[in-house]
Design an enzyme around this catalytic site. Structure first.
Site, mmCIF file in Angstrom:
data_model
loop_
_atom_site.group_PDB
_atom_site.id
_atom_site.type_symbol
_atom_site.label_atom_id
_atom_site.label_comp_id
_atom_site.label_asym_id
_atom_site.label_seq_id
_atom_site.Cartn_x
_atom_site.Cartn_y
_atom_site.Cartn_z
ATOM 1 N N GLN A 141 -10.088 18.701 -1.394
ATOM 2 C CA GLN A 141 -10.573 18.079 -2.622
ATOM 3 C C GLN A 141 -12.027 18.493 -2.911
ATOM 4 O O GLN A 141 -12.403 18.652 -4.071
ATOM 5 C CB GLN A 141 -10.402 16.561 -2.554
ATOM 6 C CG GLN A 141 -8.901 16.219 -2.434
ATOM 7 C CD GLN A 141 -8.539 14.773 -2.680
ATOM 8 O OE1 GLN A 141 -9.401 13.915 -2.817
ATOM 9 N NE2 GLN A 141 -7.247 14.502 -2.722
ATOM 10 N N ASP B 212 -17.395 -4.230 1.906
ATOM 11 C CA ASP B 212 -18.032 -4.996 2.992
ATOM 12 C C ASP B 212 -19.120 -5.895 2.413
ATOM 13 O O ASP B 212 -19.270 -7.052 2.806
ATOM 14 C CB ASP B 212 -18.629 -4.029 4.024
ATOM 15 C CG ASP B 212 -17.605 -3.011 4.475
ATOM 16 O OD1 ASP B 212 -16.656 -3.405 5.151
ATOM 17 O OD2 ASP B 212 -17.730 -1.826 4.108
ATOM 18 N N HIS C 50 -18.756 2.670 7.494
ATOM 19 C CA HIS C 50 -17.708 1.707 7.105
ATOM 20 C C HIS C 50 -16.704 1.653 8.249
ATOM 21 O O HIS C 50 -15.634 2.250 8.217
ATOM 22 C CB HIS C 50 -17.035 2.153 5.806
ATOM 23 C CG HIS C 50 -15.872 1.291 5.422
ATOM 24 N ND1 HIS C 50 -15.993 -0.039 5.113
ATOM 25 C CD2 HIS C 50 -14.545 1.561 5.322
ATOM 26 C CE1 HIS C 50 -14.814 -0.545 4.842
ATOM 27 N NE2 HIS C 50 -13.916 0.413 4.965
ATOM 28 N N ASN D 4 -6.722 12.645 7.825
ATOM 29 C CA ASN D 4 -7.287 12.593 6.465
ATOM 30 C C ASN D 4 -8.370 13.611 6.157
ATOM 31 O O ASN D 4 -8.569 13.966 4.997
ATOM 32 C CB ASN D 4 -7.852 11.190 6.193
ATOM 33 C CG ASN D 4 -6.748 10.176 5.953
ATOM 34 O OD1 ASN D 4 -5.598 10.546 5.704
ATOM 35 N ND2 ASN D 4 -7.080 8.898 6.034
ATOM 36 N N ARG E 18 -17.490 -8.760 0.629
ATOM 37 C CA ARG E 18 -16.942 -9.730 1.606
ATOM 38 C C ARG E 18 -18.057 -10.616 2.147
ATOM 39 O O ARG E 18 -17.900 -11.828 2.267
ATOM 40 C CB ARG E 18 -16.297 -8.981 2.777
ATOM 41 C CG ARG E 18 -14.955 -8.363 2.462
ATOM 42 C CD ARG E 18 -14.495 -7.451 3.599
ATOM 43 N NE ARG E 18 -13.162 -6.924 3.352
ATOM 44 C CZ ARG E 18 -12.735 -5.733 3.747
ATOM 45 N NH1 ARG E 18 -13.544 -4.921 4.413
ATOM 46 N NH2 ARG E 18 -11.514 -5.341 3.489
ATOM 47 N N VAL F 46 -13.214 6.675 -0.937
ATOM 48 C CA VAL F 46 -12.693 5.395 -0.452
ATOM 49 C C VAL F 46 -11.818 5.625 0.791
ATOM 50 O O VAL F 46 -11.833 4.840 1.732
ATOM 51 C CB VAL F 46 -11.885 4.683 -1.571
ATOM 52 C CG1 VAL F 46 -11.218 3.416 -1.058
ATOM 53 C CG2 VAL F 46 -12.789 4.359 -2.747
ATOM 54 N N GLY F 47 -11.065 6.734 0.788
ATOM 55 C CA GLY F 47 -10.154 7.040 1.901
ATOM 56 C C GLY F 47 -10.904 7.115 3.222
ATOM 57 O O GLY F 47 -11.979 7.708 3.302
HETATM 58 N N1 LIG Z 1 -13.727 2.215 2.067
HETATM 59 C C1 LIG Z 1 -13.038 1.085 1.957
HETATM 60 O O1 LIG Z 1 -13.621 -0.014 1.870
HETATM 61 C C2 LIG Z 1 -11.532 1.073 1.912
HETATM 62 C C3 LIG Z 1 -10.820 2.179 2.231
HETATM 63 N N2 LIG Z 1 -9.437 2.188 2.188
HETATM 64 C C4 LIG Z 1 -8.766 3.442 2.506
HETATM 65 O O2 LIG Z 1 -8.226 3.991 1.301
HETATM 66 C C5 LIG Z 1 -7.132 4.860 1.608
HETATM 67 C C6 LIG Z 1 -5.934 4.514 0.736
HETATM 68 O O3 LIG Z 1 -5.430 3.243 1.115
HETATM 69 P P1 LIG Z 1 -4.157 2.602 0.392
HETATM 70 O O4 LIG Z 1 -4.295 2.749 -1.085
HETATM 71 O O5 LIG Z 1 -3.962 1.268 0.970
HETATM 72 O O6 LIG Z 1 -3.016 3.604 0.911
HETATM 73 P P2 LIG Z 1 -1.570 3.876 0.270
HETATM 74 O O7 LIG Z 1 -0.767 4.524 1.348
HETATM 75 O O8 LIG Z 1 -1.054 2.642 -0.400
HETATM 76 O O9 LIG Z 1 -1.877 4.908 -0.882
HETATM 77 C C7 LIG Z 1 -2.366 6.189 -0.595
HETATM 78 C C8 LIG Z 1 -1.942 7.103 -1.726
HETATM 79 O O10 LIG Z 1 -2.582 8.353 -1.499
HETATM 80 C C9 LIG Z 1 -1.627 9.372 -1.697
HETATM 81 N N3 LIG Z 1 -2.018 10.601 -0.991
HETATM 82 C C10 LIG Z 1 -1.796 10.941 0.305
HETATM 83 N N4 LIG Z 1 -2.263 12.167 0.549
HETATM 84 C C11 LIG Z 1 -2.810 12.622 -0.593
HETATM 85 C C12 LIG Z 1 -3.431 13.849 -0.977
HETATM 86 N N5 LIG Z 1 -3.575 14.845 -0.114
HETATM 87 N N6 LIG Z 1 -3.845 13.963 -2.257
HETATM 88 C C13 LIG Z 1 -3.688 12.975 -3.134
HETATM 89 N N7 LIG Z 1 -3.090 11.794 -2.836
HETATM 90 C C14 LIG Z 1 -2.656 11.639 -1.596
HETATM 91 C C15 LIG Z 1 -0.326 8.761 -1.175
HETATM 92 O O11 LIG Z 1 0.819 9.474 -1.627
HETATM 93 C C16 LIG Z 1 -0.439 7.344 -1.770
HETATM 94 O O12 LIG Z 1 0.019 7.282 -3.110
HETATM 95 C C17 LIG Z 1 -6.881 4.690 3.116
HETATM 96 O O13 LIG Z 1 -7.502 5.759 3.816
HETATM 97 C C18 LIG Z 1 -7.562 3.361 3.418
HETATM 98 O O14 LIG Z 1 -7.919 3.258 4.776
HETATM 99 C C19 LIG Z 1 -8.739 1.091 1.790
HETATM 100 C C20 LIG Z 1 -9.408 -0.066 1.480
HETATM 101 C C21 LIG Z 1 -10.845 -0.174 1.533
HETATM 102 O O1 LIG Z 2 -9.710 -1.827 7.040
HETATM 103 C C1 LIG Z 2 -9.137 -0.841 6.567
HETATM 104 O O2 LIG Z 2 -8.553 0.037 7.206
HETATM 105 C C2 LIG Z 2 -9.191 -0.665 5.072
HETATM 106 C C3 LIG Z 2 -10.602 -0.778 4.753
HETATM 107 O O3 LIG Z 2 -11.358 0.163 4.911
HETATM 108 C C4 LIG Z 2 -11.118 -2.126 4.510
HETATM 109 O O4 LIG Z 2 -10.346 -3.018 4.152
HETATM 110 O O5 LIG Z 2 -12.334 -2.309 4.677
#
Ligand SMILES: NC(=O)C1=CN([C@@H]2O[C@H](COP(=O)(O)OP(=O)(O)OC[C@H]3O[C@@H](n4cnc5c(N)ncnc54)[C@H](O)[C@@H]3O)[C@@H](O)[C@H]2O)C=CC1
Ligand SMILES: O=C([O-])CC(=O)C(=O)O
Length: 305
Positions: free
Chosen positions: A90, A137, A165, A83, A140, A107-108
């Protein structure tokens, strides 16, 4: 949520720029159709694209959610090599095309280190404008304390998430407050169970194990909470947690994105200073700080390789 006013308020029209990768453009078209079908009065335009230059053109707020999610058994830092390069690209695109006062939420995962990388590649935008999400977090933790005490979740405030995180984060309820029948008391007194307070785990892993996918709805809500508070301000005497560029407060390492208690006003965050930190907390802060320094050097070696 953004397009219906949850973040920028019920009177702020907006244009959504939606970025995804080329194979997802068909799916994104479906999202655009659904947005139209939602009939959202505040939504004055949608720009779907696979080009970061178009996506970030003149934006005021960026929710960086596009990244690979972890699967069961993985740590978030296992996503680093996949990632981190996304956030370099970006960052460069934000630097060239976004407004100079753009507010960025990463977020990613690994969110803190990705935010740091993004900022590094956007040198014309202040470092303070890049943040990472630890609000999920915090939410939660508040939900679990509310459930334990038997009050609505809105009655629990001032929970702190310190550091990364990740599983080294330090969820700290020692400053948290619970409003019970109109009277605000310390959460430690309301819960009356120090072991429970210290052992509760606020991890996303349980959701992944149950859903076979990362938290989605709660993550979206937390992202909106984070950005709303940053843009519109926090309630006086209350604080929230955000991953922000560290100035070394509370002994955290400098120049990593570290989650602190912050208060926000007029679009700016400030780390809340002067909270007492005991020896246990100091040890926890040191451990999560060390992990962030390690992630930072690993990220740089992935990018420079
Ligand atoms: N900080 C936090 O609390 C949280 C973080 N996350 C993170 O958020 C991220 C996304 O999770 P989800 O939505 O569940 O994944 P997902 O796989 O459902 O969606 C990810 C989306 O990003 C797109 N994507 C991939 N590479 C990309 C790029 N270079 N440019 C633009 N878009 C791109 C994909 O095509 C997809 O549509 C993950 O890294 C996950 O670990 C998720 C939940 C909480
Ligand atoms: O746990 C994960 O990988 C997704 C995330 O960041 C969360 O739910 O806090």
């Amino acid at each position: 949520m953004v397009a219906k006013g949850d973040v920028f308020g019920p009177n702020q029209p907006l244009i959504l720029h939606l970025l995804d990768i080329p194979p997802m453009m068909g799916v994104l078209e479906g999202v655009v159709m659904e947005l139209a079908d939602c009939a959202l009065p505040l939504l004055h335009g949608v720009v779907p694209t696979d080009d970061p230059a178009v996506a970030f053109k003149d934006v005021s707020a960026a929710f960086l959610v596009g990244a690979m999610p972890r699967k069961q058994g993985m740590e978030r830092k296992d996503l680093l090599s996949a990632n981190v390069k996304i956030f370099k690209v970006q960052g460069e695109a934000l630097d060239k095309h976004a407004k100079k006062d753009v507010k960025v939420l990463v977020v990613g995962n690994p969110a803190n280190t990705n935010a740091l990388v993004c900022s590094k590649y956007a040198p014309s935008i202040p470092k303070e404008n890049f943040t990472a999400m630890t609000r999920l977090d915090q939410n939660r933790a508040q939900a679990q304390i509310a459930q334990k005490v038997g009050v609505p979740v809105g009655n629990v405030t001032n929970v702190i998430i310190w550091g990364n995180h990740s599983s080294t984060q330090f969820p700290d309820a020692s400053h948290a407050l619970v409003n019970i029948s109109g009277k605000e008391v310390k959460a430690t007194e309301a819960v009356k169970d120090d072991n429970w307070m210290r052992s509760v785990s606020f991890s996303g892993a349980a959701v992944i194990a149950a859903r076979k996918m990362s938290s989605a709805m709660s993550a979206a809500k937390a992202a909106c909470d984070h950005m709303r508070d940053w843009f519109l301000g926090t309630v006086p005497d209350k604080f929230v947690s955000m991953g922000v560029i560290s100035d070394g407060s509370y002994g955290a390492p400098k120049d990593v994105v570290f989650s602190f208690p912050v208060a926000t006003k007029a679009g700016k965050w400030q780390i809340v200073q002067g909270l007492p930190v005991d020896d246990f907390a100091k040890k926890m802060l040191a451990a999560t700080g060390k992990e962030l320094e390690e992630e930072k050097s690993e990220a740089m070696s992935v990018i420079e390789a």
